[in-house]
Design a protein around this motif. Structure first.
Motif, PDB file in Angstrom:
ATOM      1  N   SER A   6       0.811  -1.216   0.000  1.00  0.00           N
ATOM      2  CA  SER A   6       0.000   0.000   0.000  1.00  0.00           C
ATOM      3  C   SER A   6       0.843   1.266   0.000  1.00  0.00           C
ATOM      4  O   SER A   6       1.742   1.426   0.826  1.00  0.00           O
ATOM      5  N   ASP A   7       0.489   2.188  -0.893  1.00  0.00           N
ATOM      6  CA  ASP A   7       1.002   3.560  -0.795  1.00  0.00           C
ATOM      7  C   ASP A   7       0.227   4.311   0.285  1.00  0.00           C
ATOM      8  O   ASP A   7       0.757   5.182   0.962  1.00  0.00           O
ATOM      9  N   LYS A   8      -1.050   3.946   0.440  1.00  0.00           N
ATOM     10  CA  LYS A   8      -1.929   4.541   1.440  1.00  0.00           C
ATOM     11  C   LYS A   8      -3.036   3.548   1.752  1.00  0.00           C
ATOM     12  O   LYS A   8      -3.355   2.683   0.932  1.00  0.00           O
ATOM     13  N   SER A   9      -3.621   3.684   2.918  1.00  0.00           N
ATOM     14  CA  SER A   9      -4.655   2.738   3.327  1.00  0.00           C
ATOM     15  C   SER A   9      -5.510   3.358   4.411  1.00  0.00           C
ATOM     16  O   SER A   9      -5.188   4.431   4.937  1.00  0.00           O
ATOM     17  N   GLY A  10      -6.599   2.668   4.742  1.00  0.00           N
ATOM     18  CA  GLY A  10      -7.476   3.231   5.762  1.00  0.00           C
ATOM     19  C   GLY A  10      -8.776   2.483   5.908  1.00  0.00           C
ATOM     20  O   GLY A  10      -8.912   1.332   5.476  1.00  0.00           O
ATOM     21  N   VAL A  11      -9.739   3.150   6.529  1.00  0.00           N
ATOM     22  CA  VAL A  11     -11.057   2.565   6.769  1.00  0.00           C
ATOM     23  C   VAL A  11     -12.148   3.530   6.290  1.00  0.00           C
ATOM     24  O   VAL A  11     -11.942   4.745   6.244  1.00  0.00           O
ATOM     25  N   ILE A  12     -13.288   2.944   5.943  1.00  0.00           N
ATOM     26  CA  ILE A  12     -14.476   3.715   5.548  1.00  0.00           C
ATOM     27  C   ILE A  12     -15.645   3.220   6.381  1.00  0.00           C
ATOM     28  O   ILE A  12     -15.839   2.007   6.522  1.00  0.00           O
TER      29      ILE A  12
END
Length: 358
Positions: free
Chosen positions: A219-225
């Motif tokens: 991942s270059d970036k990641s997260g939650v929704i």
């Protein structure tokens, strides 16, 4: 190709494969793939961008435990536990986990896992009509994978086992994969998980464990929704994101950027608030696997993680998943080379306790 082995599925009294691909499963496959595996398969087959993968089934776990002669030994050890004696609980469950990790996987199960892993080394094993293993040619370089526990009782209404077993990221190579699959099996017997099952009245024979093996996204970036705000009664989409792997903010080491998104009657999405945090570090994949922490340069640490079109695309995916499951969803995502991947979705469990808007 050798003949695939099938073993008895206790819940259906039918024969089940030791290994099954996402293309062969769906949201009703919890008794085979566990809660996590069934959900990933469901959204994979919705043509949502999910990293390809396969499941070492719950029946493979049971086959391994029985073949290794561990079933009666585990039962005897569990029967002697005083569950309010923390020291004894920790000691006995440690002994069970070590027994599982030392045991040898049956050769046919080991061969199927390795064969499937080599199949996964192709760029994409998605197929509309046939199982991935029939169509994909092998490549020489084995990929990094996530090895994720998926309990068969994760989403019961009377108990939630989600998050109690282990996940291992950036696993690579046949021996490492086999070891971490056994570590996932063993994590069914952590002190926390064992105590919780006993407290909820579940005999251990009722809960099995599948293992998801899924191509790892660097991942270059990641997260939650959150497809609905889990804290207030506003029906906005909430997105949180960091640079690198999402583990940094899940563990509380990194404060994520936060985006609040409203869906208009037209169906379009509007970002109504964004909070860009100072992110001093990122968790990234190391050169030979594993995780490492890196310090971010000042300008990068204060930079907004998500582009605005990514925020809107993520919001659209969240609403589609909510509509499909008919429940607000808690979704994990990863972005690599500008491509969005969904790596997990589950119902939001705190909707009933949402507060009034002040």
């Amino acid at each position: 190709m050798y003949e695939k082995k099938r073993v008895l599925n206790r819940s259906s009294e039918e024969k089940t494969d030791l290994i099954m691909w996402f293309s062969e499963l769906n949201k009703n496959s919890g008794a085979v793939a566990g809660g996590k595996g069934a959900n990933l398969a469901e959204i994979y087959n919705l043509k949502i961008s999910v990293p390809p993968g396969f499941v070492v089934t719950a029946q493979a776990y049971e086959y391994f435990i029985k073949s290794a002669g561990l079933d009666s030994r585990i039962k005897k050890l569990l029967e002697k536990i005083d569950y309010e004696n923390t020291e004894q609980l920790e000691g006995v469950t440690k002994e069970i986990r070590e027994m599982i990790e030392r045991a040898e996987l049956p050769k046919d199960l080991k061969d199927e896992i390795i064969d499937s892993y080599e199949t996964l080394s192709a760029e994409d094993s998605r197929t509309k009509d046939r199982p991935a293993e029939e169509l994909v040619e092998r490549t020489r370089e084995l990929p990094f994978v996530a090895v994720r526990s998926s309990a068969t009782a994760e989403d019961l209404s009377e108990a939630s086992f989600a998050g109690q077993q282990e996940t291992f990221l950036n696993v690579r190579g046949n021996d490492d994969l086999l070891l971490h699959i056994k570590k996932c099996f063993a994590s069914l017997f952590t002190p926390r998980a064992t105590y919780y099952r006993n407290k909820k009245g579940f005999r251990d024979i009722k809960v099995s464990l599948a293992v998801v093996v899924q191509r790892m996204i660097d991942s270059d970036k990641s997260g939650v929704i959150f497809s609905k705000d889990p804290a207030t009664k506003r029906n906005n989409v909430i997105i949180e994101a960091v640079w690198g792997l999402g583990e940094g903010f899940v563990s509380g080491q990194i404060t994520p950027d936060r985006y609040i998104v409203s869906q208009k009657e037209s169906g379009n999405f509007e970002i109504i608030k964004k909070e860009v945090a100072k992110k001093k570090i990122a968790i990234v994949r190391g050169p030979s696997g594993g995780k490492e922490k890196i310090n971010l340069k000042e300008e990068h640490s204060q930079q907004q993680v998500l582009k605005e079109y990514e925020v809107r695309m993520l919001s659209d995916i969240a609403i589609k998943l909510e509509e499909h499951y008919k429940k607000p969803q808690d979704i994990e995502f990863a972005i690599a080379s500008d491509k969005i991947y969904i790596v997990q979705t589950r119902p939001i469990t705190t909707m009933e306790s949402r507060g009034e808007i002040s």
